[in-house]
Write a protein that holds these residues in place. Structure first.
Motif, mmCIF file in Angstrom:
data_model
loop_
_atom_site.group_PDB
_atom_site.id
_atom_site.type_symbol
_atom_site.label_atom_id
_atom_site.label_comp_id
_atom_site.label_asym_id
_atom_site.label_seq_id
_atom_site.Cartn_x
_atom_site.Cartn_y
_atom_site.Cartn_z
ATOM 1 N N GLU A 1 -16.251 -8.333 67.991
ATOM 2 C CA GLU A 1 -16.340 -7.534 66.872
ATOM 3 C C GLU A 1 -16.322 -8.337 65.669
ATOM 4 O O GLU A 1 -15.967 -7.636 64.567
ATOM 5 N N ALA A 2 -16.651 -9.411 65.583
ATOM 6 C CA ALA A 2 -16.487 -10.189 64.639
ATOM 7 C C ALA A 2 -17.253 -9.887 63.351
ATOM 8 O O ALA A 2 -16.917 -9.904 62.223
ATOM 9 N N ALA A 3 -18.497 -9.467 63.672
ATOM 10 C CA ALA A 3 -19.519 -9.144 62.722
ATOM 11 C C ALA A 3 -19.024 -7.819 62.067
ATOM 12 O O ALA A 3 -19.129 -7.660 60.783
ATOM 13 N N SER A 4 -18.573 -6.811 62.762
ATOM 14 C CA SER A 4 -17.863 -5.804 62.383
ATOM 15 C C SER A 4 -16.748 -5.976 61.322
ATOM 16 O O SER A 4 -16.394 -5.329 60.309
ATOM 17 N N ALA A 5 -15.852 -6.611 61.575
ATOM 18 C CA ALA A 5 -14.729 -7.044 61.022
ATOM 19 C C ALA A 5 -15.185 -7.733 59.423
ATOM 20 O O ALA A 5 -14.753 -7.484 58.455
ATOM 21 N N LYS A 6 -16.253 -8.504 59.729
ATOM 22 C CA LYS A 6 -16.818 -9.425 58.417
ATOM 23 C C LYS A 6 -17.451 -7.948 57.585
ATOM 24 O O LYS A 6 -17.573 -8.174 56.172
ATOM 25 N N LEU A 7 -18.051 -7.017 58.150
ATOM 26 C CA LEU A 7 -18.650 -6.017 57.582
ATOM 27 C C LEU A 7 -17.676 -5.221 56.657
ATOM 28 O O LEU A 7 -17.958 -4.814 55.505
ATOM 29 N N ILE A 8 -16.597 -5.160 57.156
ATOM 30 C CA ILE A 8 -15.523 -4.313 56.508
ATOM 31 C C ILE A 8 -15.161 -5.121 55.261
ATOM 32 O O ILE A 8 -14.871 -4.446 54.057
ATOM 33 N N GLN A 9 -14.940 -6.503 55.490
ATOM 34 C CA GLN A 9 -14.317 -7.303 54.227
ATOM 35 C C GLN A 9 -15.838 -7.126 53.006
ATOM 36 O O GLN A 9 -15.434 -7.204 51.815
ATOM 37 N N TRP A 10 -16.848 -7.313 53.701
ATOM 38 C CA TRP A 10 -18.185 -7.251 52.752
ATOM 39 C C TRP A 10 -18.121 -5.890 51.971
ATOM 40 O O TRP A 10 -18.062 -5.940 50.687
#
Length: 406
Positions: free
Chosen positions: A390-399
């Protein structure tokens, strides 16, 4: 607790506190600070082929008239009469020679200029009361809008890294074969959180998982950088074998990821599954080749313009997936299927076969997102950690947090 204090509490690599998924106050902050920063993919120009054809678009509480003018150009206007604020267009789509408010009959040309307003006082200037324009750009037949009140972000800068991925597919010579809207009782971040990970694909999407390579779903199921490094290494031989085939045909291959605080884009070409030529139930083509493809290479192009719009394109059809926020707890998922403009339904393509993968998958997504929302609303919910897939989801939240904090 104010918004900045709440943002500072969030833990990297974890989901968000409950307030971010249900608070009207936070949604209003998003309307001001997040959505206006982005060009939102809206539709395809083939929806309004003739002068006077229009449709209404709804997003974050705004209604927007998208209409083709008599000069052939497409215009976007906020659906707000300049007299007393009534909606000018009330039907969701149609064809008109002029835009006439049903309340007091103020009438506007298709380009938004006010042309008739009865019984107004001396000195009234019609040129001061045209419909307010919404920023609009059209690229390769794709219609984009931007909701910023001031200047819009640079559209060309946003599109530049994505152009090689779109170029092969001939979207400017496409038409809409089908569309579906899936109303979803959940915050838009839960919708996107689900889309940008494939950790849930095997348990939740058995049909989708049969259509695609298992190794690919682990590595790139939700686009570039969505899986672990180990999964990407395992998929590498399959990827290289397909790339050689595609390059032999002269087809573009590659990937692009910009998952930073200012941008959240991704694009790549990858194989569907060994032996599959198109993203269909049995892997066989569903329509005629699109764009510049010389033959079926068994690949799929994925392009995320930003979190709110993604295109998934096989050699013979394309899918535009739109994620539309309406309120803190209401969203829509919309899916638009495109085929070559000269393809004939019943002869060159079958709608049922065309839509099967993403119709069944999006219906399943609606269910799991709404179950997720129900659990998040519990007094016992607390943010949980993202997995390696879920790496992209984690980055989505930081974005998202960076956008919200400005």
């Amino acid at each position: 607790m104010n918004i900045n204090e709440l943002i500072s509490k969030q833990r990297p690599g974890f989901t968000l506190d409950q307030e971010f998924y249900c608070s009207d106050a936070i949604f209003e902050e998003e309307v001001q600070k997040v959505f206006p920063n982005h060009w939102i993919s809206l539709d395809h120009a083939s929806r309004i082929p003739n002068a006077g054809d229009y449709f209404l678009a709804s997003i974050v509480g705004e209604s927007i008239i998208v209409v083709r003018g008599k000069d052939g150009e497409i215009h976007a206007h906020y659906n707000v009469c300049r007299h007393r604020g009534s909606k000018v267009c009330v039907e969701p789509e149609g064809n008109v020679s002029r835009l006439t408010c049903p309340y007091h009959a103020w009438t506007y040309a298709l380009d938004g200029k006010l042309v008739a307003a009865r019984l107004m006082h001396e000195g009234f200037r019609k040129e001061d009361y045209g419909l307010k324009p919404c920023h609009l750009r059209v690229h390769d037949g794709l219609i984009f809008i931007n909701l910023n009140i001031g200047d819009a972000p640079d559209f060309d800068e946003m599109m530049a890294p994505l152009l090689p991925f779109l170029d092969m597919h001939g979207l400017d010579k496409a038409k809409i074969a089908h569309r579906e809207v899936y109303p979803t009782d959940a915050n838009w971040k839960l919708v996107l959180d689900n889309f940008f990970e494939c950790y849930h694909c095997a348990p939740s999407h058995p049909e989708y998982s049969r259509v695609h390579s298992a190794a690919k779903l682990m590595a790139f199921g939700a686009g570039p950088d969505s899986g672990s490094e180990d999964a990407m290494k395992e998929f590498e031989p399959e990827m290289k074998e397909w790339q050689a085939r595609a390059q032999e045909l002269g087809h573009f291959t590659g990937s692009h990821a910009a998952r930073g605080v200012g941008s959240f884009q991704g694009a790549m070409r990858a194989p569907i599954k060994q032996g599959s030529l198109s993203e269909t139930k049995d892997g066989t083509p569903v329509s005629t080749l699109m764009g510049k493809f010389k033959d079926f290479d068994g690949g799929q192009t994925a392009v995320s313009f930003n979190p709110f719009g993604t295109m998934l394109m096989s050699n013979d059809f394309a899918v535009l997936l739109r994620f539309i926020p309406h309120s803190a707890t209401k969203s829509d998922m919309e899916v638009i299927w495109l085929v070559n403009s000269d393809a004939e339904e019943g002869k060159d393509y079958n709608v049922e076969k065309l839509i099967w993968v993403w119709d069944v998958t999006t219906k399943q997504d609606k269910d799991i997102i709404e179950w997720n929302r129900a659990g998040v609303m519990s007094r016992h919910y607390e943010p949980g950690p993202y997995s390696t897939q879920e790496a992209a989801s984690a980055k989505l939240i930081q974005w998202y947090l960076s956008q919200l904090s400005g």
